[in-house]
Design an enzyme around this catalytic site. Structure first.
Site, PDB file in Angstrom:
ATOM      1  CE  LYS A  64      41.138  42.578  40.413  1.00  0.00           C
ATOM      2  NZ  LYS A  64      40.846  41.397  39.604  1.00  0.00           N
ATOM      3  CE1 TYR A 120      73.992  52.980  43.219  1.00  0.00           C
ATOM      4  CE2 TYR A 120      71.666  53.526  43.051  1.00  0.00           C
ATOM      5  CZ  TYR A 120      72.832  53.437  43.792  1.00  0.00           C
ATOM      6  OH  TYR A 120      72.823  53.801  45.104  1.00  0.00           O
TER       7      TYR A 120
HETATM    8  C1  PLP Z   1      40.026  41.863  38.515  1.00  0.00           C
HETATM    9  C2  PLP Z   1      38.778  41.210  38.139  1.00  0.00           C
HETATM   10  C3  PLP Z   1      37.819  41.892  37.365  1.00  0.00           C
HETATM   11  C4  PLP Z   1      38.075  43.260  36.787  1.00  0.00           C
HETATM   12  O1  PLP Z   1      39.007  43.152  35.736  1.00  0.00           O
HETATM   13  P1  PLP Z   1      39.472  44.449  34.895  1.00  0.00           P
HETATM   14  O2  PLP Z   1      40.310  43.889  33.813  1.00  0.00           O
HETATM   15  O3  PLP Z   1      40.237  45.318  35.828  1.00  0.00           O
HETATM   16  O4  PLP Z   1      38.241  45.092  34.420  1.00  0.00           O
HETATM   17  C5  PLP Z   1      36.627  41.258  37.130  1.00  0.00           C
HETATM   18  N1  PLP Z   1      36.377  40.021  37.605  1.00  0.00           N
HETATM   19  C6  PLP Z   1      37.277  39.319  38.330  1.00  0.00           C
HETATM   20  C7  PLP Z   1      36.952  37.962  38.804  1.00  0.00           C
HETATM   21  C8  PLP Z   1      38.508  39.901  38.619  1.00  0.00           C
HETATM   22  O5  PLP Z   1      39.402  39.202  39.333  1.00  0.00           O
END
Ligand code: PLP
Length: 381
Positions: free
Chosen positions: A41, A269
């Site tokens: 993702k 800053y």
């Molecule tokens: C993001 C996600 C994962 C993977 O999670 P990690 O902590 O990056 O391993 C697995 N399942 C779902 C539904 C997710 O949204």
């Protein structure tokens, strides 16, 4: 000449890390029989889908959120299973899923109703999501078996193909007992309902008691590791290196200025960092508009010319300042690694600014040029 900042994506590290997960599953004698959805993702956690398609060539499937990203994978050489972790959002998505053989999570009755009204050209594979305690997405336990029966009718009608079950863990990285309770809830609610299951994220996959417990009780199990495949640790108290993982993303830049900061003078800053004695500082061509976190404060680790040192003062939009005390040889043009190979880990930088590596990896902006390294033959084996 472009501004001297770039990000390097090492596709071979993705392959290596997938191998680490596969060996964790193969584990010490009590092998876990599970297939791997590599979670890609958010453009493969900021690494880009092209690197993911190549780096994860040996994964059993890819799981993501965005329909366009799934179609992109299908059209750019990914022939295996694809899963949408939030499923679909409107009826018009369904023909696209059917055409490209993309499986979907189904987590609410609105999605089920869309399927009931659909006549797809071929059955769509679905995973029915159960809320086992995280209360984010998923059907509630008391309604789940009725929902499953509705989905099974769709399967009999040829609208649904594979009918799987899934859930997501809220704290597999820190509380194995809470996760065991989620597993027990899942077992109880889905008892006797046929079909594959999908439960474990990175933290659970790398915790043998958890992934072992799931696989022992279920048959056909798909795990869903994400962050560990990119070479960062899902745990606060275990380093990625200690887990045998290799960082896949390296954010690097160069020094564009070096100068003394006289005793009593402050830098950047807000003049938040004041030199107690005269020191030498360097200015790096990297700022928050490149995706480096603005809330990284004085002391955040950084590597200049191979030597570990620290950030000083506030991060600007396009620049940040570093302490050159430990690196007297540094000069304009010196290599600075913000995180990744040859630098601090993204986990360390994240810790210094109160976030997690996930946020840093997905935040590098489009103005930073990207170089994707191919998978070597050695890594392919
Ligand atoms: C993001 C996600 C994962 C993977 O999670 P990690 O902590 O990056 O391993 C697995 N399942 C779902 C539904 C997710 O949204």
């Amino acid at each position: 000449m472009p501004r001297p900042i770039w990000v390097t994506i090492d596709s071979g590290a993705l392959t290596h890390n997938l191998g680490v997960v596969a060996s964790a599953l193969a584990g010490d004698g009590r092998a876990v029989d599970a297939r791997i959805w590599a979670v890609t993702k958010a453009q493969a956690y900021g690494h880009g889908l092209d690197a993911a398609i190549r780096g994860f060539a040996q994964a059993d499937g890819l799981a993501m959120l965005d329909l366009d990203e799934a179609v992109y994978c299908r059209e750019h050489g990914w022939h295996g299973p694809l899963l949408l972790l939030e499923g679909f959002f409107e009826p018009d998505d369904l023909p696209v899923l059917a055409r490209h053989r993309i499986a979907a999570t189904v987590h609410c009755v609105e999605q089920l109703a869309m399927l009931e009204a659909a006549r797809p050209v071929r059955p769509i594979d679905i995973f029915l999501k159960l809320n086992t305690g995280m209360y984010r997405l998923g059907f509630q336990a008391p309604e789940y078996r009725d929902i499953y029966r509705r989905a099974a009718r769709l399967q009999a009608m040829g609208i649904v193909g594979v009918l799987g079950k899934m859930t997501h863990f809220a704290c597999a990285d820190e509380d194995a007992r809470a996760t065991q309770e989620q597993i027990a809830c899942f077992q109880k609610v889905t008892e006797g309902l046929p079909g594959p299951v999908s439960l474990c994220n990175s933290a659970a996959v790398l915790t043998p008691e958890l992934v072992g417990a799931v696989s022992a009780q279920t048959g056909d199990h798909w795990v869903r590791p994400g962050i560990c495949l990119y070479g960062a640790s899902p745990f606060a108290h275990r380093t990625a290196q200690g887990l045998g993982l290799r960082p896949a993303m390296t954010l690097a830049a160069r020094l564009i200025s070096t100068h003394p900061l006289p005793a009593g003078q402050s830098i950047g800053y807000g003049l938040t960092f004041r030199a107690s004695r005269t020191m030498r500082v360097g200015i790096v061509a990297c700022g928050y508009a490149d995706g480096y976190p603005r809330h990284a404060g004085t002391g955040t680790p950084v590597v200049v010319d191979g030597v570990r040192t620290r950030l000083v003062g506030r991060v600007s939009m396009d620049m940040l300042a570093v302490d050159l005390g430990p690196v007297p040889q540094a000069q304009v043009g010196s290599l600075v690694v913000l995180w990744g190979q040859g630098g601090p880990s993204a986990d360390e930088v994240a810790l210094s600014c109160g976030t997690i590596s996930y946020e840093l990896l997905t935040a590098v902006t489009s103005r930073v040029p990207r170089h994707v390294l191919p998978v070597s033959e050695q890594e392919q084996r």
